[in-house]
Design a protein around this motif. Structure first.
Motif, PDB file in Angstrom:
ATOM      1  N   UNK A  15      47.872  55.230  27.646  1.00 57.61           N
ATOM      2  CA  UNK A  15      47.056  54.871  28.811  1.00 57.61           C
ATOM      3  C   UNK A  15      47.539  53.539  29.392  1.00 57.61           C
ATOM      4  N   UNK A  16      47.630  53.477  30.724  1.00 60.43           N
ATOM      5  CA  UNK A  16      48.062  52.249  31.383  1.00 60.43           C
ATOM      6  C   UNK A  16      46.974  51.186  31.276  1.00 60.43           C
ATOM      7  N   UNK A  17      47.400  49.951  31.053  1.00 62.78           N
ATOM      8  CA  UNK A  17      46.454  48.842  30.910  1.00 62.78           C
ATOM      9  C   UNK A  17      46.943  47.646  31.706  1.00 62.78           C
ATOM     10  N   UNK A  18      46.029  46.868  32.281  1.00 58.36           N
ATOM     11  CA  UNK A  18      46.457  45.649  32.975  1.00 58.36           C
ATOM     12  C   UNK A  18      46.985  44.628  31.973  1.00 58.36           C
ATOM     13  N   UNK A  19      47.994  43.871  32.386  1.00 61.03           N
ATOM     14  CA  UNK A  19      48.454  42.774  31.549  1.00 61.03           C
ATOM     15  C   UNK A  19      48.144  41.407  32.138  1.00 61.03           C
ATOM     16  N   UNK A  20      47.429  41.407  33.286  1.00 59.55           N
ATOM     17  CA  UNK A  20      46.819  40.159  33.749  1.00 59.55           C
ATOM     18  C   UNK A  20      45.606  40.504  34.601  1.00 59.55           C
ATOM     19  N   UNK A  21      44.651  39.590  34.613  1.00 56.60           N
ATOM     20  CA  UNK A  21      43.475  39.741  35.469  1.00 56.60           C
ATOM     21  C   UNK A  21      43.181  38.409  36.146  1.00 56.60           C
ATOM     22  N   UNK A  22      42.670  38.507  37.358  1.00 56.70           N
ATOM     23  CA  UNK A  22      42.088  37.345  38.036  1.00 56.70           C
ATOM     24  C   UNK A  22      40.585  37.477  37.830  1.00 56.70           C
ATOM     25  N   UNK A  23      40.009  36.515  37.116  1.00 52.57           N
ATOM     26  CA  UNK A  23      38.653  36.699  36.602  1.00 52.57           C
ATOM     27  C   UNK A  23      37.568  35.953  37.370  1.00 52.57           C
ATOM     28  N   UNK A  24      37.873  35.252  38.409  1.00 52.68           N
ATOM     29  CA  UNK A  24      36.766  34.616  39.135  1.00 52.68           C
ATOM     30  C   UNK A  24      37.103  33.194  39.522  1.00 52.68           C
ATOM     31  N   UNK A  25      36.124  32.517  40.117  1.00 55.04           N
ATOM     32  CA  UNK A  25      34.769  32.947  40.447  1.00 55.04           C
ATOM     33  C   UNK A  25      34.695  33.369  41.915  1.00 55.04           C
ATOM     34  N   UNK A  26      33.626  34.080  42.275  1.00 56.37           N
ATOM     35  CA  UNK A  26      33.471  34.538  43.649  1.00 56.37           C
ATOM     36  C   UNK A  26      33.488  33.365  44.623  1.00 56.37           C
ATOM     37  N   UNK A  27      34.138  33.568  45.767  1.00 55.05           N
ATOM     38  CA  UNK A  27      34.249  32.580  46.836  1.00 55.05           C
ATOM     39  C   UNK A  27      35.120  31.395  46.430  1.00 55.05           C
ATOM     40  N   UNK A  28      36.103  31.654  45.568  1.00 52.56           N
ATOM     41  CA  UNK A  28      36.992  30.579  45.114  1.00 52.56           C
ATOM     42  C   UNK A  28      38.454  30.855  45.435  1.00 52.56           C
ATOM     43  N   UNK A  29      38.729  31.873  46.225  1.00 53.56           N
ATOM     44  CA  UNK A  29      40.104  32.177  46.594  1.00 53.56           C
ATOM     45  C   UNK A  29      40.737  33.296  45.788  1.00 53.56           C
ATOM     46  N   UNK A  30      39.917  34.073  45.081  1.00 52.48           N
ATOM     47  CA  UNK A  30      40.488  35.142  44.255  1.00 52.48           C
ATOM     48  C   UNK A  30      41.148  36.230  45.096  1.00 52.48           C
ATOM     49  N   UNK A  31      40.547  36.563  46.224  1.00 50.51           N
ATOM     50  CA  UNK A  31      41.127  37.610  47.078  1.00 50.51           C
ATOM     51  C   UNK A  31      42.447  37.155  47.681  1.00 50.51           C
ATOM     52  N   UNK A  32      42.500  35.897  48.122  1.00 53.28           N
ATOM     53  CA  UNK A  32      43.746  35.368  48.678  1.00 53.28           C
ATOM     54  C   UNK A  32      44.845  35.358  47.624  1.00 53.28           C
ATOM     55  N   UNK A  33      44.499  34.957  46.404  1.00 51.76           N
ATOM     56  CA  UNK A  33      45.501  34.934  45.339  1.00 51.76           C
ATOM     57  C   UNK A  33      45.955  36.353  44.995  1.00 51.76           C
ATOM     58  N   UNK A  34      45.018  37.291  44.939  1.00 54.11           N
ATOM     59  CA  UNK A  34      45.373  38.674  44.627  1.00 54.11           C
ATOM     60  C   UNK A  34      46.306  39.253  45.682  1.00 54.11           C
TER      61      UNK A  34
END
Length: 300
Positions: free
Chosen positions: A1-20
């Motif tokens: 099964x495929x698994x992520x090897x990194x996650x962006x974990x937060x926090x909301x309204x801190x630039x997570x979408x821009x980084x992703x």
């Protein structure tokens, strides 16, 4: 099964979408679509949140079944597989065991954090921009927080709660050690090239392929035109219209159109000063992990 090897974990309204988005544009990175499926905070335990707009924001995209989560990565040929749900950081008791069970054993975690008080105010403006927050004053939204949490509204409404990094970050630091990278939102804004280079190095990305930041992503604020805001929100929350808009209108243009209708009023300085004082433990927790002081977070 495929698994992520990194996650962006937060926090909301801190630039997570821009980084992703920045990382997702790199040829060696695969990111789930949608970015936030809230799996690690809800694995094998789906729930329905009851706040205004929560169906579209979290209930619909949520994936709680491990097989369905793994399927999001099917066909990915890139060496780095990523996911980016801000609820992960907010639920350490559930998320950390889930990360150990359903992510790569060498998983790397990126926590993008913002001044606790500024993060809370940005969340308030974000919900105002989408027509969900009916409180016109930030202080009223803060006063309603406990009642809304009790009523089952999702994490974006937890203005203070999601800013309590002292109740979240230490557990991740203990669990992941050197495989945890904390990114300060202020650095992401003021020195994006250097900050993204640090993130790329942390992930082991090819340094000859630059990671660049998209401008003005996921902005929140008070709508200048209520009518235009209503049209934008109708398109965003109606699946058929949303698919059409995504097909016809480039993402940069969609962002520009939406952002031009938003103003960002200043928060009440007394309310912000009181909130900063209340959230000093959150700032201190991040300072300990970073090994440096954060005077701007303290309002200095």
């Amino acid at each position: 099964m495929a698994r992520p090897n990194f996650v962006i974990a937060g926090a909301a309204r801190s630039g997570t979408t821009a980084l992703a988005r920045a990382l997702g544009a790199h040829p060696d990175v695969f990111f789930t679509e949608p970015k936030e499926v809230h799996f690690f905070a809800h694995v094998d335990a789906p729930r329905r949140y009851l706040g205004p707009g929560d169906d579209a924001a979290i209930n619909h995209p949520m994936v709680s079944d491990p097989a369905a989560f793994s399927a999001l990565f099917d066909g990915a040929a890139e060496p780095l597989l990523g996911e980016g749900s801000v609820s992960t950081l907010y639920a350490p008791d559930v998320a950390i065991p889930a990360l150990r069970a359903h992510a790569d054993p060498d998983l790397k975690v990126i926590a993008v954090l913002r001044s606790p008080a500024e993060r809370a105010y940005s969340a308030f403006l974000y919900l105002r921009s989408r027509g969900h927050e009916t409180a016109e004053r930030f202080v009223d939204g803060l006063d309603a927080e406990a009642e809304r949490i009790d009523a089952g509204w999702h994490h974006m409404w937890h203005y203070r709660g999601m800013s309590r990094y002292d109740q979240q970050l230490p557990a991740f630091a203990d669990a992941f050690g050197s495989r945890l990278l904390v990114v300060d939102f202020d650095d992401l804004e003021s020195a994006p090239a250097a900050t993204l280079s640090n993130v790329a190095d942390f992930l082991g990305l090819d340094p000859t392929v630059p990671v660049t930041m998209a401008a003005d992503v996921n902005r929140g604020g008070e709508p200048r035109s209520a009518a235009w805001s209503a049209v934008v929100n109708r398109v965003r929350t109606t699946p058929a219209l949303n698919r059409l808009a995504r097909t016809v209108v480039p993402p940069q243009v969609r962002t520009q159109l939406r952002s031009r209708n938003l103003a960002r009023p200043d928060a009440d300085p007394e309310v912000m000063a009181a909130l900063r004082a209340e959230l000093v433990p959150a700032t201190e927790a991040v300072e300990r992990v970073l090994g440096r002081s954060l005077p701007r977070w303290r309002g200095e």
